[in-house]
Design an enzyme around this catalytic site. Sequence first.
Site, mmCIF file in Angstrom:
data_model
loop_
_atom_site.group_PDB
_atom_site.id
_atom_site.type_symbol
_atom_site.label_atom_id
_atom_site.label_comp_id
_atom_site.label_asym_id
_atom_site.label_seq_id
_atom_site.Cartn_x
_atom_site.Cartn_y
_atom_site.Cartn_z
ATOM 1 N N GLY A 1 -19.610 17.369 33.191
ATOM 2 C CA GLY A 1 -19.855 18.434 34.234
ATOM 3 C C GLY A 1 -19.112 19.903 34.049
ATOM 4 C CG ASN A 2 -21.086 23.305 34.635
ATOM 5 O OD1 ASN A 2 -21.083 23.826 35.479
ATOM 6 N ND2 ASN A 2 -22.174 22.681 33.965
ATOM 7 N NE ARG A 3 -13.270 25.851 36.467
ATOM 8 C CZ ARG A 3 -12.435 26.035 37.460
ATOM 9 N NH1 ARG A 3 -11.675 25.041 37.783
ATOM 10 N NH2 ARG A 3 -11.960 27.343 38.003
ATOM 11 C CB SER A 4 -21.636 26.250 37.754
ATOM 12 O OG SER A 4 -22.628 27.047 38.380
#
Length: 232
Positions: A33-36
């Site tokens: 995943g990512n931090r958005s």
Amino acid sequence: ARQDLAGQDLAGRRIVISAGGTREPLDPVRYLGNRSSGRQGVALAEAAAARGASVILVAAHLEVPPPAGVDLRPVSTALELQAAVEAAAATADVVIMAAAVADYRPAERRADKIKKDEAGDTFRLDLVKNPDILAGLARAVPRPAVIVGFAAETEADPAARLELGRQKVARKGCDYLVLNRVGWSQGFATESNDIVVLDRRGDIVNEASGTKLSVANCILDVIVQAGTPDHH
Ligand code: CTP
Ligand code: CA
């Protein structure tokens, strides 16, 4: 009631906004995943609806509640986001790609949980490239009249950051690119934002610094100035 009509400069416009961050599954319990957080995309959806637009919000794992009065389409992976955005874009005037889309996904999605004993002290993972949704939309015929991309760059030098943005807008073929500075404490999961909007030539057409809602309205101002399409 008369006053409610004031500022409805996006009335009749159909806007698709992607928001949040995609998750690419490895096995039933893990993902890349990512931090958005989805805050900027949600602020755009809220502001566009308040200005009279009909809004479809394609939402990948939002950490904030979606605004009322929008058509919410929840997705998880980049491929799901692509299918939802492309379906919605077929009847849209404007697409804004605020979502953080995973560039790669695991080559295989395991049916059972990966066991630690399968590998030694290092674990190698094969990844395959996801489609570039924004570039695909921009190339499509017919395509929405206005296509807006986002670029979150960690480059600290402003001139070098602008150059990265100029190259990106050319590569993507979108009409506008919102260039955003991110870092460990800036951009993601924060209440405020600092952006410039570039046109296709890489020229700055608007800029904003402040809450994600004021940034959203700055981006929507550019779309209003770009004009209403005569036909679809
Ligand atoms: N984007 C997309 N599909 C992808 C990756 C990104 O539609 N597979 C969109 C994002 O939603 C964003 C824009 O493209 O609007 C720019 O994303 P960014 O990650 O900055 O661009 P990339 O081309 O992936 O370049 P890089 O990550 O190498 O900087
Ligand atoms: Ca990327």
